[in-house]
Design a protein around this motif. Structure first.
Motif, PDB file in Angstrom:
ATOM      1  N   GLN A 150       0.843  -1.183   0.000  1.00  0.00           N
ATOM      2  CA  GLN A 150       0.000   0.000   0.000  1.00  0.00           C
ATOM      3  C   GLN A 150       0.889   1.247   0.000  1.00  0.00           C
ATOM      4  OE1 GLN A 150      -3.168   0.276  -0.424  1.00  0.00           O
ATOM      5  NE2 GLN A 150      -3.857  -1.840  -0.136  1.00  0.00           N
ATOM      6  N   GLY A 151       0.256   2.391  -0.173  1.00  0.00           N
ATOM      7  CA  GLY A 151       0.998   3.642  -0.112  1.00  0.00           C
ATOM      8  C   GLY A 151       1.695   3.980  -1.414  1.00  0.00           C
ATOM      9  N   GLY A 198      -1.833   9.185  -1.320  1.00  0.00           N
ATOM     10  CA  GLY A 198      -3.280   9.382  -1.360  1.00  0.00           C
ATOM     11  C   GLY A 198      -3.632  10.848  -1.525  1.00  0.00           C
ATOM     12  N   ARG A 199      -4.911  11.086  -1.759  1.00  0.00           N
ATOM     13  CA  ARG A 199      -5.353  12.447  -2.049  1.00  0.00           C
ATOM     14  C   ARG A 199      -5.277  13.374  -0.849  1.00  0.00           C
ATOM     15  NH1 ARG A 199     -11.401  10.383  -3.313  1.00  0.00           N
ATOM     16  NH2 ARG A 199     -12.089   9.922  -1.211  1.00  0.00           N
ATOM     17  N   HIS A 200      -4.945  12.823   0.308  1.00  0.00           N
ATOM     18  CA  HIS A 200      -4.791  13.669   1.497  1.00  0.00           C
ATOM     19  C   HIS A 200      -3.386  14.265   1.593  1.00  0.00           C
ATOM     20  CE1 HIS A 200      -3.264   9.741   2.441  1.00  0.00           C
ATOM     21  NE2 HIS A 200      -2.850  10.081   3.636  1.00  0.00           N
ATOM     22  N   LYS A 201      -2.501  13.922   0.645  1.00  0.00           N
ATOM     23  CA  LYS A 201      -1.131  14.427   0.657  1.00  0.00           C
ATOM     24  C   LYS A 201      -0.865  15.188  -0.645  1.00  0.00           C
ATOM     25  CE  LYS A 201       0.642  10.849   3.750  1.00  0.00           C
ATOM     26  NZ  LYS A 201       1.631   9.765   3.940  1.00  0.00           N
ATOM     27  N   PRO A 241     -11.015  -2.185   6.757  1.00  0.00           N
ATOM     28  CA  PRO A 241     -12.407  -1.817   6.468  1.00  0.00           C
ATOM     29  C   PRO A 241     -12.491  -0.742   5.390  1.00  0.00           C
ATOM     30  CG  PRO A 241     -11.692  -0.815   8.524  1.00  0.00           C
ATOM     31  CD  PRO A 241     -10.588  -1.743   8.101  1.00  0.00           C
ATOM     32  N   ASP A 242     -13.630  -0.690   4.715  1.00  0.00           N
ATOM     33  CA  ASP A 242     -13.864   0.308   3.683  1.00  0.00           C
ATOM     34  C   ASP A 242     -14.227   1.637   4.358  1.00  0.00           C
ATOM     35  OD1 ASP A 242     -14.680   1.910   1.602  1.00  0.00           O
ATOM     36  OD2 ASP A 242     -15.938   0.397   0.652  1.00  0.00           O
ATOM     37  N   LYS A 243     -13.346   2.617   4.233  1.00  0.00           N
ATOM     38  CA  LYS A 243     -13.585   3.935   4.823  1.00  0.00           C
ATOM     39  C   LYS A 243     -13.708   5.022   3.760  1.00  0.00           C
ATOM     40  CE  LYS A 243     -11.422   2.982   9.283  1.00  0.00           C
ATOM     41  NZ  LYS A 243     -10.524   3.498  10.346  1.00  0.00           N
ATOM     42  N   SER A 244     -14.025   4.589   2.542  1.00  0.00           N
ATOM     43  CA  SER A 244     -14.078   5.536   1.436  1.00  0.00           C
ATOM     44  C   SER A 244     -15.196   6.565   1.580  1.00  0.00           C
ATOM     45  CB  SER A 244     -14.228   4.790   0.102  1.00  0.00           C
ATOM     46  OG  SER A 244     -15.378   3.952   0.118  1.00  0.00           O
ATOM     47  N   GLN A 245     -16.173   6.274   2.433  1.00  0.00           N
ATOM     48  CA  GLN A 245     -17.272   7.222   2.645  1.00  0.00           C
ATOM     49  C   GLN A 245     -17.120   7.988   3.957  1.00  0.00           C
ATOM     50  OE1 GLN A 245     -19.427   7.598   0.088  1.00  0.00           O
ATOM     51  NE2 GLN A 245     -18.144   6.035  -0.899  1.00  0.00           N
ATOM     52  N   GLU A 246     -15.953   7.855   4.589  1.00  0.00           N
ATOM     53  CA  GLU A 246     -15.725   8.519   5.864  1.00  0.00           C
ATOM     54  C   GLU A 246     -14.614   9.568   5.735  1.00  0.00           C
ATOM     55  OE1 GLU A 246     -14.868   5.703   8.947  1.00  0.00           O
ATOM     56  OE2 GLU A 246     -16.305   4.229   8.169  1.00  0.00           O
ATOM     57  N   GLY A 247     -14.678  10.597   6.558  1.00  0.00           N
ATOM     58  CA  GLY A 247     -13.611  11.589   6.649  1.00  0.00           C
ATOM     59  C   GLY A 247     -13.146  12.093   5.295  1.00  0.00           C
ATOM     60  N   ASN A 248     -11.820  11.940   5.041  1.00  0.00           N
ATOM     61  CA  ASN A 248     -11.263  12.425   3.771  1.00  0.00           C
ATOM     62  C   ASN A 248     -11.388  11.394   2.648  1.00  0.00           C
ATOM     63  OD1 ASN A 248      -9.320  10.525   4.440  1.00  0.00           O
ATOM     64  ND2 ASN A 248      -7.723  12.021   4.921  1.00  0.00           N
ATOM     65  N   SER A 292      -8.964   5.264   1.919  1.00  0.00           N
ATOM     66  CA  SER A 292      -9.274   3.912   2.373  1.00  0.00           C
ATOM     67  C   SER A 292      -8.335   2.919   1.713  1.00  0.00           C
ATOM     68  CB  SER A 292     -10.729   3.568   2.015  1.00  0.00           C
ATOM     69  OG  SER A 292     -11.072   2.262   2.437  1.00  0.00           O
ATOM     70  N   THR A 293      -7.916   1.903   2.467  1.00  0.00           N
ATOM     71  CA  THR A 293      -7.024   0.866   1.918  1.00  0.00           C
ATOM     72  C   THR A 293      -7.720  -0.491   1.875  1.00  0.00           C
ATOM     73  OG1 THR A 293      -6.057   0.488   4.118  1.00  0.00           O
ATOM     74  CG2 THR A 293      -4.920   2.045   2.669  1.00  0.00           C
ATOM     75  N   HIS A 294      -9.050  -0.475   1.778  1.00  0.00           N
ATOM     76  CA  HIS A 294      -9.780  -1.747   1.677  1.00  0.00           C
ATOM     77  C   HIS A 294      -9.377  -2.464   0.383  1.00  0.00           C
ATOM     78  CE1 HIS A 294     -12.258   1.085  -0.632  1.00  0.00           C
ATOM     79  NE2 HIS A 294     -12.724   0.050  -1.291  1.00  0.00           N
TER      80      HIS A 294
END
Length: 200
Positions: A24-25, A33-36, A174-181, A184-186
């Motif tokens: 990952q990464g 990721g789009r947060h960087k 877990p799928d976190k694509s709908q959370e926070g920013n 997600s690495t699901h």
């Protein structure tokens, strides 16, 4: 590298399919990721070395034509300084290991350490499953699988960058694509899956 990892994970196991490993990464996908975000001249204010390297790299390239995200090792190669004035090191290598078998062993070690009062306040606060990142507690994993820790150290020295194995249940992160920013690495079909090479 993958052969030595699987040797550590399940050298004598009868069900290698119980161990799913993925990169990952940015070292798997080149861009973070789009947060960087990609750095700007403003981000490098007061850092003449990084500014000079950035100018050599980007020149007069308009903002709209620059990368939107941060490439692998970019901050390190620029010589950019972090908030404490220290140079950024090389990007790390993220290995996501998913295995219910390993999670059960780590849970037993966690319970043992907790009963003996050997967990730090930070460990207890974050929990067995990390509250934010959902990986299994690193102290429990380190204590349950010392050979995995040794493997990381060996490859950190050989590659000159941190190697960060994280443990998850067999279902993966877990799928976190709908959370926070939305980072997600699901599991995805595009994941870089690490396999155990055949023995010759």
């Amino acid at each position: 590298m993958s052969a030595s990892l699987f040797n550590v994970l399940c050298s004598a196991c009868e069900r290698p399919q119980d161990y799913d490993v993925r990169l990952q990464g940015s070292w798997a996908f080149f861009f973070s990721g789009r947060h960087k975000d990609f750095p700007t001249e403003q981000d490098l204010a007061g850092q003449p070395v990084a500014q000079a390297r950035f100018q050599e790299w980007m020149g007069s390239t308009p903002l709209a034509e620059r990368p939107a995200r941060r490439p692998f090792d970019a901050l390190h190669k620029l010589g950019m300084l972090d908030g404490n004035g220290k140079p950024f090191g090389p990007s790390d290598g993220d290995f996501h290991i998913s295995s219910d078998v390993m999670v059960a062993e780590a849970r037993a070690k966690w319970d043992e350490l907790k009963s003996a009062g050997e967990l730090s306040d930070v460990d207890i606060r974050n929990g067995f499953v990390h509250r934010k990142y959902s990986f299994i507690n690193r102290t429990a994993v380190r204590e349950a699988f010392p050979d995995l820790e040794k493997w990381s150290t060996v490859w950190e020295e050989r590659l000159g960058r941190p190697i960060a194995p994280s443990l998850f249940p067999s279902s993966g992160p877990p799928d976190k694509s709908q959370e926070g920013n939305g980072v997600s690495t699901h599991y995805r079909d595009s994941d870089w899956v690490v396999t155990n090479p055949p023995k010759h």
